[in-house]
Design a protein around this motif. Sequence first.
Motif, PDB file in Angstrom:
ATOM      1  N   GLN A  12       0.827  -1.218   0.000  1.00 20.51           N
ATOM      2  CA  GLN A  12       0.000   0.000   0.000  1.00 20.51           C
ATOM      3  C   GLN A  12       0.859   1.265   0.000  1.00 20.51           C
ATOM      4  N   ARG A  13       2.170   1.081   0.075  1.00 25.48           N
ATOM      5  CA  ARG A  13       3.131   2.177   0.007  1.00 25.48           C
ATOM      6  C   ARG A  13       2.861   3.252   1.072  1.00 25.48           C
ATOM      7  N   LYS A  14       2.733   2.813   2.317  1.00 22.55           N
ATOM      8  CA  LYS A  14       2.540   3.801   3.384  1.00 22.55           C
ATOM      9  C   LYS A  14       3.180   3.311   4.680  1.00 22.55           C
ATOM     10  N   ILE A  15       3.533   4.275   5.505  1.00 25.79           N
ATOM     11  CA  ILE A  15       4.110   4.009   6.827  1.00 25.79           C
ATOM     12  C   ILE A  15       3.296   4.799   7.834  1.00 25.79           C
ATOM     13  N   TYR A  16       2.840   4.120   8.897  1.00 24.31           N
ATOM     14  CA  TYR A  16       1.985   4.800   9.869  1.00 24.31           C
ATOM     15  C   TYR A  16       2.215   4.235  11.260  1.00 24.31           C
ATOM     16  N   SER A  17       1.899   5.030  12.246  1.00 20.25           N
ATOM     17  CA  SER A  17       2.024   4.604  13.641  1.00 20.25           C
ATOM     18  C   SER A  17       0.926   3.601  13.953  1.00 20.25           C
ATOM     19  N   GLY A  18       1.296   2.441  14.483  1.00 20.94           N
ATOM     20  CA  GLY A  18       0.275   1.428  14.707  1.00 20.94           C
ATOM     21  C   GLY A  18       0.729   0.314  15.618  1.00 20.94           C
ATOM     22  N   ALA A  19      -0.108  -0.719  15.716  1.00 15.58           N
ATOM     23  CA  ALA A  19       0.163  -1.868  16.578  1.00 15.58           C
ATOM     24  C   ALA A  19      -0.208  -3.152  15.854  1.00 15.58           C
ATOM     25  N   VAL A  20       0.608  -4.194  16.068  1.00 12.24           N
ATOM     26  CA  VAL A  20       0.357  -5.525  15.501  1.00 12.24           C
ATOM     27  C   VAL A  20      -0.032  -6.447  16.644  1.00 12.24           C
ATOM     28  N   LYS A  28      -3.664 -11.185  14.277  1.00  8.02           N
ATOM     29  CA  LYS A  28      -5.109 -11.016  14.461  1.00  8.02           C
ATOM     30  C   LYS A  28      -5.582  -9.702  13.865  1.00  8.02           C
ATOM     31  N   LYS A  29      -4.802  -8.637  14.090  1.00  6.98           N
ATOM     32  CA  LYS A  29      -5.164  -7.349  13.498  1.00  6.98           C
ATOM     33  C   LYS A  29      -3.956  -6.422  13.490  1.00  6.98           C
ATOM     34  N   ILE A  30      -4.008  -5.479  12.567  1.00  6.08           N
ATOM     35  CA  ILE A  30      -3.036  -4.393  12.492  1.00  6.08           C
ATOM     36  C   ILE A  30      -3.844  -3.111  12.432  1.00  6.08           C
ATOM     37  N   GLU A  31      -3.639  -2.229  13.378  1.00  6.27           N
ATOM     38  CA  GLU A  31      -4.453  -1.017  13.386  1.00  6.27           C
ATOM     39  C   GLU A  31      -3.609   0.205  13.709  1.00  6.27           C
ATOM     40  N   ALA A  32      -4.035   1.332  13.155  1.00  7.49           N
ATOM     41  CA  ALA A  32      -3.377   2.605  13.443  1.00  7.49           C
ATOM     42  C   ALA A  32      -3.584   2.951  14.904  1.00  7.49           C
ATOM     43  N   GLU A  33      -2.535   3.506  15.482  1.00 15.02           N
ATOM     44  CA  GLU A  33      -2.598   3.819  16.910  1.00 15.02           C
ATOM     45  C   GLU A  33      -1.552   4.888  17.206  1.00 15.02           C
ATOM     46  N   SER A  34      -1.933   5.890  17.931  1.00 15.57           N
ATOM     47  CA  SER A  34      -1.002   6.960  18.269  1.00 15.57           C
ATOM     48  C   SER A  34      -0.103   6.530  19.427  1.00 15.57           C
ATOM     49  N   HIS A  35       1.199   6.605  19.217  1.00  9.36           N
ATOM     50  CA  HIS A  35       2.170   6.288  20.268  1.00  9.36           C
ATOM     51  C   HIS A  35       3.502   6.918  19.903  1.00  9.36           C
ATOM     52  N   ASN A  36       4.484   6.763  20.759  1.00 10.72           N
ATOM     53  CA  ASN A  36       5.782   7.402  20.559  1.00 10.72           C
ATOM     54  C   ASN A  36       6.874   6.441  20.083  1.00 10.72           C
ATOM     55  N   GLU A  37       6.494   5.213  19.738  1.00 12.93           N
ATOM     56  CA  GLU A  37       7.482   4.224  19.288  1.00 12.93           C
ATOM     57  C   GLU A  37       8.042   4.617  17.915  1.00 12.93           C
ATOM     58  N   LYS A  38       9.354   4.731  17.824  1.00 10.25           N
ATOM     59  CA  LYS A  38      10.001   5.138  16.567  1.00 10.25           C
ATOM     60  C   LYS A  38      10.486   3.950  15.738  1.00 10.25           C
ATOM     61  N   GLN A  39      10.514   2.775  16.330  1.00 13.56           N
ATOM     62  CA  GLN A  39      10.989   1.589  15.612  1.00 13.56           C
ATOM     63  C   GLN A  39      10.025   1.229  14.480  1.00 13.56           C
ATOM     64  N   TYR A  40      10.537   0.514  13.481  1.00 11.11           N
ATOM     65  CA  TYR A  40       9.740   0.164  12.300  1.00 11.11           C
ATOM     66  C   TYR A  40       9.447  -1.332  12.279  1.00 11.11           C
ATOM     67  N   ILE A  41       8.216  -1.667  11.904  1.00 15.65           N
ATOM     68  CA  ILE A  41       7.785  -3.062  11.804  1.00 15.65           C
ATOM     69  C   ILE A  41       7.539  -3.378  10.329  1.00 15.65           C
ATOM     70  N   LEU A  42       8.172  -4.413   9.821  1.00 18.48           N
ATOM     71  CA  LEU A  42       8.010  -4.771   8.420  1.00 18.48           C
ATOM     72  C   LEU A  42       8.107  -6.278   8.247  1.00 18.48           C
ATOM     73  N   PRO A  43       7.680  -6.804   7.096  1.00 15.90           N
ATOM     74  CA  PRO A  43       7.812  -8.249   6.871  1.00 15.90           C
ATOM     75  C   PRO A  43       9.275  -8.674   6.955  1.00 15.90           C
ATOM     76  N   GLY A  44       9.506  -9.935   7.291  1.00 12.52           N
ATOM     77  CA  GLY A  44      10.877 -10.435   7.365  1.00 12.52           C
ATOM     78  C   GLY A  44      11.508 -10.556   5.990  1.00 12.52           C
ATOM     79  N   PHE A  45      12.821 -10.578   5.970  1.00 15.89           N
ATOM     80  CA  PHE A  45      13.567 -10.712   4.717  1.00 15.89           C
ATOM     81  C   PHE A  45      13.600 -12.169   4.265  1.00 15.89           C
ATOM     82  N   VAL A  46      13.649 -12.350   2.945  1.00 11.72           N
ATOM     83  CA  VAL A  46      13.730 -13.681   2.338  1.00 11.72           C
ATOM     84  C   VAL A  46      14.921 -13.720   1.391  1.00 11.72           C
ATOM     85  N   ASP A  47      15.803 -14.678   1.572  1.00 12.37           N
ATOM     86  CA  ASP A  47      16.885 -14.928   0.626  1.00 12.37           C
ATOM     87  C   ASP A  47      16.316 -15.810  -0.480  1.00 12.37           C
ATOM     88  N   ALA A  48      16.238 -15.263  -1.700  1.00 10.38           N
ATOM     89  CA  ALA A  48      15.504 -15.926  -2.782  1.00 10.38           C
ATOM     90  C   ALA A  48      16.272 -17.048  -3.469  1.00 10.38           C
TER      91      ALA A  48
END
Length: 540
Positions: A12-20, A28-48
């Motif tokens: 979806q080409r977007k980055i937003y503050s949220g919780a997994v 179970k869900k991923i939702e937008a949520e206001s917080h001060n966490e600066k770390q980034y959550i993304l899918p794991g890497f795959v060696d193809a």
Amino acid sequence: MIIRGQIVDIEQRKIYSGAVSVENGIIKKIEAESHNEKQYILPGFVDAHIHIESSMLVPSEFAKAAVCHGTVATVSDPHEIANVLGVKGVEFMIENGKQTPFKFNFGAPSCVPATNFESAGAVIDSEGIKTLLQNPEIKYLAEMMNYPGVIFDDEEVLKKIEWAKHYNKPVDGHAPGLRGDDLTTYIAAGISTDHECFAYDEALEKLQKGMNVIIREGSAAKNFDALIDLLPQFYEHMMFCSDDKHPDDLLLGHINQLCARAIAKGMDIFKVLQVACINAVRHYDLEVGLLKQGHSADFIVVEDLTSFKVLSTYINGELVFNNGKSFIKPVKFEKPNNFKTDFKQVSDFKIKATSDRVRVIEALEGQLVTNEIQAEALLIDENLVSNIDKDILKMTVVNRYQNDIPAMAFIKNFGLKQGALASSVAHDCHNILAVGVNDALICKAVNAIIKNKGGIVVVTEETEDVIALPIAGIMSDLDAETVGKAYETLSNKAKSLGSSLHAPFMTLSFMALLVIPKLKLSDKGLFDGEKFVFTTLEIK
């Protein structure tokens, strides 16, 4: 379990503050949520595309190291161990890997042996491929290295490809330098990827003709710089891989390093991450979550989107790495092997001269391809010997599956001023490879490998330093940190003897890989990889 941070939604080409939110290993869900966490959550890497065996680690120990860099899955071709032990070797890899949460996705090795011009420890024919592909643990037909067999309609080769189509599993390619009509024929056979591109124009043609190009950056072959500028336009059809990653390099990083390098070149974050995290999962239909509701909880937490320093790694909701510590536990395993040759004599490595000119393999830094050059030979007592001053050193391949006469050649760019190196990691048949400054030291190095039934070794007149590889002669039974540090020490020892190569043992290991041009050496003799025929060492 709830993990908070900046959610990176690649598609979806977007980055937003949220919780997994994770329950029972599923998001179970991923939702937008206001917080001060600066770390980034993304899918794991795959060696193809990777050969786990080249890390010199069993899968469980590879996993322990890889999760530290945010890798959650690999597309793994077990043809190294298959060339030694056949189907039993593939089964060893699957069973060992299954004892960890890491998502290994093994293929059916299509070329065992890689060619008929060398001696392997096993053969997997089309019926063997059929049996492997019936196994749901086998996700694809691994790299079809015998591209002449595809182009010229070799019956056995085409049967293997047809079985992959029958079971609806992708077919990986391996066609370095293949262009034009031959490339078109190769693709039309059903081959969908290539990780062997070493030039921009070659990769561009393959992409334009519908192939998926995998950018490889391994310990020996490094094609990132040559190919990365294709990513912005073709990111939907590209992936990252390491192909062969030695243990010292694995301790330093993995696919995360390629992401950092691509971003440093100013590339779009979402395109880079699609190549690193998404495309392999889609292409191979892997059971790997992509940070979506209902997917398995396979994701990572990174400090930023420039260095990709990994803080935490989750697989199926399980925390497998956090704060510098891997939680993947060691497992027990057998130590299968196949080593049947006897100790050699110095006289076995003599070459009686019939000419004063020889063909020489020219090894190239960061490449699997070699050049063929011709040089005036150094003769002593009518024997061809290593010429240290001109860096033209004697090289041998010794059949490790039966007693036979060593095959001999000369090689340039190893740079040794003293000593010898030897290894039973010799793609793809894993016979014994050695290079050295004289016959006696070459013999000493070869015999050290035989004594340990596999390993890598550096010898001098006074010393003998060995890393034993008791599993198939290509893998250690130790952990990544121990093997990685020992390998680094041995590599540095080789460099102290004069080698200027970044990874002398990795480079050496590919000097018997006949399917990569131009000039290589098998246990049966010197081989022209362009004409696909044996050639003579001496030029008369």
